[in-house]
Design an enzyme around this catalytic site. Structure first.
Site, mmCIF file in Angstrom:
data_model
loop_
_atom_site.group_PDB
_atom_site.id
_atom_site.type_symbol
_atom_site.label_atom_id
_atom_site.label_comp_id
_atom_site.label_asym_id
_atom_site.label_seq_id
_atom_site.Cartn_x
_atom_site.Cartn_y
_atom_site.Cartn_z
ATOM 1 N N GLY A 173 -9.048 61.042 -46.665
ATOM 2 C CA GLY A 173 -8.456 61.605 -45.461
ATOM 3 C C GLY A 173 -8.837 63.063 -45.301
ATOM 4 N N SER A 174 -8.005 63.790 -44.624
ATOM 5 C CA SER A 174 -8.286 65.197 -44.343
ATOM 6 C C SER A 174 -8.037 66.070 -45.569
ATOM 7 C CB SER A 174 -7.414 65.687 -43.189
ATOM 8 O OG SER A 174 -6.051 65.730 -43.597
ATOM 9 N N GLU B 14 -11.144 62.011 -51.637
ATOM 10 C CA GLU B 14 -12.301 61.975 -50.736
ATOM 11 C C GLU B 14 -11.836 62.577 -49.419
ATOM 12 O OE1 GLU B 14 -15.217 61.255 -51.567
ATOM 13 O OE2 GLU B 14 -15.075 59.995 -53.353
ATOM 14 N N CYS C 113 -16.840 60.863 -42.369
ATOM 15 C CA CYS C 113 -16.694 62.059 -43.209
ATOM 16 C C CYS C 113 -18.059 62.662 -43.502
ATOM 17 C CB CYS C 113 -15.947 61.732 -44.497
ATOM 18 S SG CYS C 113 -16.619 60.340 -45.395
#
Length: 521
Positions: free
Chosen positions: A251-252, A273, A307
């Protein structure tokens, strides 16, 4: 009938079915039980049209704790199953994925908005990691280590770790689960998955596929694969439960800053990640046609919602005026629309919030002196009902403001450079460190870029873009990307615990480092 009426009928006949109807039919074919749905549950929508597909029954915090309990008990049994037999279970998952590839890939398109080839490609990633994990199940090797003590043997062994938690994001709704689950299963762990609340249906589809594989395998303990459906409160249960010794969270960076300390406070392992403000360098010697194609996919693929999406482009001043006008032309002609329609390259953003974030970033770019090509909402035809964005190429005078952060949308910031050492420094001057690339035919530049003084990212490519990583190499990045690694290489070690063993098969008791400690019996 007039020619115009015939054309209208032909268009209507070729139009894809309503996303909601198509998704419900796929869920039924995949075997998702009716008990997964509830009229008053969380709505599952499609970004293609914004329509509600169905409502999903959410997992309560108490139910989440119970699921973790089942997974913990399943782990106790699964760890005793020989690793090659665990690999057979993953092989069967791969078989079931092959059989369901078209349906699951289509469901990814319907729920995440990916174009058809990307939806199918994501399922192929799942199949590939299953193949990788099956081979790995016979290669969980330790080492025999030289010992200074006579009549002793020293070695390391690897053992299953426990419940593996997985928190995934909407942009890769099924592949990220498989990168973790396939390795965790062969390593002897159970898996509890909390998918994004924006992509719940694909998770239900995957769970149905896993359950079919488990039935064929026989003897899979109940709770080996669990799915938690809900929002932040369910994710917090997974993060905080002491029975989950390892958690992979995608995620962020903001999410990682919250999750990481909580895991650290209870000494759990974290595979983070997170964000990726990825860049590419186009050198004077670059093959510009190759670079153009590589940049276009990396920057616009998945509507900029990877991403590993290319977000910053440094072009040498000697080729800038050749490459950038061609890129602007491509940006103006790329086909946007329903991701199910043949020829579409850019589908919708996931929701209104994503589109508004893109608009804010473009406004800020203009204020910083940027020249914006493209951008804005695309509303032709059926696209009026979703949040379709025109990809934006922004020529920036320097790397500042919005260029320094990741906007999860199809925005590519382009800047000139003149000196190679300076551009490598600019390349590395952002918080994230996921993926990177250089387009060059200069051997020295290529080797320098992937050497220790070059790119500071976990992925550094030459003559391909930063996106499109394949199974086999470990995936992940440094700095604000979190440092986690998934999928290939030796990423499997994160899912196991290492034990160093020393065996004395002699009659004396020599101590290491020459230490003596003699006592009388």
């Amino acid at each position: 009938m007039s020619a115009r009426d015939q054309a209208v009928l032909k268009t209507v006949a070729a139009a894809p079915a309503p996303a909601a109807d198509e998704a419900r039919a796929i869920l039924k074919r995949l075997g998702v039980p009716d008990s997964a749905f509830a009229t008053s549950g969380r709505p599952a929508t499609s970004p293609i049209s914004g329509a509600v597909i169905t409502h999903v029954r959410e997992t309560s915090p108490d139910e989440a704790k119970a699921a973790i309990g089942r997974a913990h008990e399943a782990f106790k049994a699964w760890r005793k199953v020989p690793a090659p037999k665990r690999g057979e279970f993953v092989r069967l998952i791969g078989e079931e994925l092959r059989a369901a590839k078209d349906d699951l890939g289509r469901l990814v398109t319907l729920e995440a908005g990916k174009v058809t080839s990307e939806g199918l490609g994501e399922v192929q990633e799942m199949i590939d990691i299953c193949d990788f994990a099956v081979g790995l199940s016979r290669q969980l090797y330790g080492l025999t280590i030289a010992t200074e003590r006579a009549d002793h043997r020293m070695m390391e062994t690897w053992h299953p770790l426990g419940v593996c938690g997985v928190i995934s994001a909407f942009n890769f709704p099924v592949a990220v689960w498989s990168w973790n689950a396939a390795l965790a299963f062969v390593c002897g762990d159970s898996v509890v998955w909390k998918p994004s609340e924006k992509t719940l249906l694909t998770a239900l589809g995957v769970q149905a596929i896993v359950e079919r594989a488990a039935k064929r395998f026989g003897g899979v303990p109940e709770g080996l694969s669990e799915v938690l459906l809900g929002g932040r409160e369910v994710g917090e249960v997974l993060v905080e439960d002491e029975r989950v010794p390892i958690l992979s969270a995608t995620g962020s960076t903001a999410m990682g800053r919250q999750v990481g300390p909580k895991l650290a406070s209870r000494f759990a392992r974290a595979i983070l990640e997170l964000g990726g403000n990825n860049a590419a360098i186009v050198s004077p010697s670059a093959d510009l046609d190759l670079a153009l194609r590589g940049i276009a996919f990396a920057a616009m693929g998945t509507a900029g919602q990877r991403c590993t999406t290319l977000r910053r482009l440094f072009v040498h001043e000697s080729v800038y005026d050749k490459l950038v006008p061609s890129l602007v032309k491509v940006y103006g002609s790329v086909r946007i629309g329903d991701p199910r329609t043949e020829g579409t390259l850019v589908g919708p953003l996931i929701d209104k919030s994503a589109f508004e974030g893109m608009e804010r970033a473009l406004d800020e770019s203009r204020a910083a002196g940027g020249k914006v090509h493209g951008g804005g909402r695309y509303t032709e035809g059926a696209c009026a009902d979703g949040y379709y964005a025109k990809p934006a190429l922004v020529e920036m005078p320097k790397q500042t403001g919005p260029v320094l952060r990741e906007t999860f949308a199809p925005i590519l910031y382009v800047m000139r450079y003149s000196d190679f050492d300076e551009v490598v420094e600019a390349h590395n001057a952002v918080g994230a460190g996921l993926s990177s690339s250089i387009f060059t035919t200069d051997l020295r530049e290529a080797e320098t870029f992937i050497a220790s003084a070059g790119s500071d990212c976990g992925i550094a490519n030459v003559n391909i873009g930063p996106s499109g990583a394949e199974i086999g190499g470990a995936f992940g990045g440094e700095k604000e990307t979190g440092g986690g690694r998934e999928a290939g290489s030796d990423a499997w070690k994160a899912y196991m615990r290492r034990a160093t063993n020393t065996i004395n098969y002699g009659k004396t008791l020599p101590l290491a480092q020459g230490v003596t400690f003699d006592v009388e019996a």
